[in-house]
Design a protein around this motif. Sequence first.
Motif, PDB file in Angstrom:
ATOM      1  N   GLY A  37       0.774  -1.228   0.000  1.00  0.00           N
ATOM      2  CA  GLY A  37       0.000   0.000   0.000  1.00  0.00           C
ATOM      3  C   GLY A  37       0.805   1.279   0.000  1.00  0.00           C
ATOM      4  O   GLY A  37       0.251   2.358   0.107  1.00  0.00           O
ATOM      5  N   GLY A  38       2.127   1.182  -0.103  1.00  0.00           N
ATOM      6  CA  GLY A  38       2.919   2.402  -0.074  1.00  0.00           C
ATOM      7  C   GLY A  38       4.376   2.142   0.241  1.00  0.00           C
ATOM      8  O   GLY A  38       4.878   1.041   0.000  1.00  0.00           O
ATOM      9  N   ALA A  70      -3.373  12.560   7.016  1.00  0.00           N
ATOM     10  CA  ALA A  70      -3.966  11.374   7.655  1.00  0.00           C
ATOM     11  C   ALA A  70      -3.886  10.171   6.718  1.00  0.00           C
ATOM     12  O   ALA A  70      -3.611   9.050   7.160  1.00  0.00           O
ATOM     13  CB  ALA A  70      -5.411  11.657   8.044  1.00  0.00           C
ATOM     14  N   LYS A  71      -4.084  10.390   5.429  1.00  0.00           N
ATOM     15  CA  LYS A  71      -4.013   9.309   4.446  1.00  0.00           C
ATOM     16  C   LYS A  71      -2.607   8.710   4.411  1.00  0.00           C
ATOM     17  O   LYS A  71      -2.437   7.489   4.389  1.00  0.00           O
ATOM     18  CB  LYS A  71      -4.412   9.830   3.064  1.00  0.00           C
ATOM     19  N   GLN A  72      -1.575   9.569   4.417  1.00  0.00           N
ATOM     20  CA  GLN A  72      -0.190   9.076   4.424  1.00  0.00           C
ATOM     21  C   GLN A  72       0.106   8.302   5.705  1.00  0.00           C
ATOM     22  O   GLN A  72       0.797   7.281   5.665  1.00  0.00           O
ATOM     23  CB  GLN A  72       0.796  10.238   4.317  1.00  0.00           C
ATOM     24  N   ASP A  78      -0.048   0.834   7.607  1.00  0.00           N
ATOM     25  CA  ASP A  78      -0.312  -0.392   6.854  1.00  0.00           C
ATOM     26  C   ASP A  78       0.995  -1.027   6.376  1.00  0.00           C
ATOM     27  O   ASP A  78       1.190  -2.244   6.494  1.00  0.00           O
ATOM     28  CB  ASP A  78      -1.229  -0.121   5.656  1.00  0.00           C
ATOM     29  N   CYS A  79       1.891  -0.210   5.834  1.00  0.00           N
ATOM     30  CA  CYS A  79       3.186  -0.720   5.371  1.00  0.00           C
ATOM     31  C   CYS A  79       4.002  -1.263   6.536  1.00  0.00           C
ATOM     32  O   CYS A  79       4.653  -2.304   6.410  1.00  0.00           O
ATOM     33  CB  CYS A  79       3.988   0.386   4.691  1.00  0.00           C
ATOM     34  N   ALA A  80       3.968  -0.566   7.655  1.00  0.00           N
ATOM     35  CA  ALA A  80       4.721  -1.012   8.831  1.00  0.00           C
ATOM     36  C   ALA A  80       4.200  -2.364   9.306  1.00  0.00           C
ATOM     37  O   ALA A  80       4.994  -3.246   9.657  1.00  0.00           O
ATOM     38  CB  ALA A  80       4.631   0.030   9.946  1.00  0.00           C
ATOM     39  N   ASN A  81       2.883  -2.541   9.317  1.00  0.00           N
ATOM     40  CA  ASN A  81       2.318  -3.841   9.693  1.00  0.00           C
ATOM     41  C   ASN A  81       2.813  -4.934   8.758  1.00  0.00           C
ATOM     42  O   ASN A  81       3.148  -6.037   9.197  1.00  0.00           O
ATOM     43  CB  ASN A  81       0.794  -3.796   9.692  1.00  0.00           C
ATOM     44  N   GLY A  90       7.110 -10.638  14.750  1.00  0.00           N
ATOM     45  CA  GLY A  90       5.937 -10.225  13.995  1.00  0.00           C
ATOM     46  C   GLY A  90       5.296  -8.957  14.534  1.00  0.00           C
ATOM     47  O   GLY A  90       5.987  -7.987  14.864  1.00  0.00           O
ATOM     48  N   LEU A  91       3.982  -8.967  14.669  1.00  0.00           N
ATOM     49  CA  LEU A  91       3.246  -7.786  15.123  1.00  0.00           C
ATOM     50  C   LEU A  91       3.469  -7.481  16.595  1.00  0.00           C
ATOM     51  O   LEU A  91       3.018  -6.440  17.085  1.00  0.00           O
ATOM     52  CB  LEU A  91       1.751  -7.943  14.828  1.00  0.00           C
TER      53      LEU A  91
END
Length: 117
Positions: A37-38, A70-72, A78-81, A90-91
């Motif tokens: 996603g980025g 906020a979108k960034q 999401d990318c970090a996850n 993992g998480l």
Amino acid sequence: MSGTTSYHAGLAAEDSVARHYSRAGLTIVGRRWRGQGGEIDVIARDGDETVFVEVKKSDSHAAAALRITAKQTRRLFDCANEYMGTLPNGLLSSVRFDVALVDEVGRIEVIENALAA
């Protein structure tokens, strides 16, 4: 600033920030890491902690800070996850989200844990 000039200025800012973290004793483990996603600008290790760094460059630190949307931020999380899925714990890994602001003369201001959830 043209698109090409802006792109190269951003790369130079990311290079400066990576050197800044290295001089502070952190190990750079990723640059411009692309997830589904980025992208994450800089990923560093500080002991057992993974540090995700969003780099923003503008005329001033204040102007750079205003460029964080906020979108960034959602994309970064999401990318970090996704990246955390590659780590041994993992998480459950220890992480923080820093913002590195770079002004027009190259001064860097790091805000540690700026994007704490």
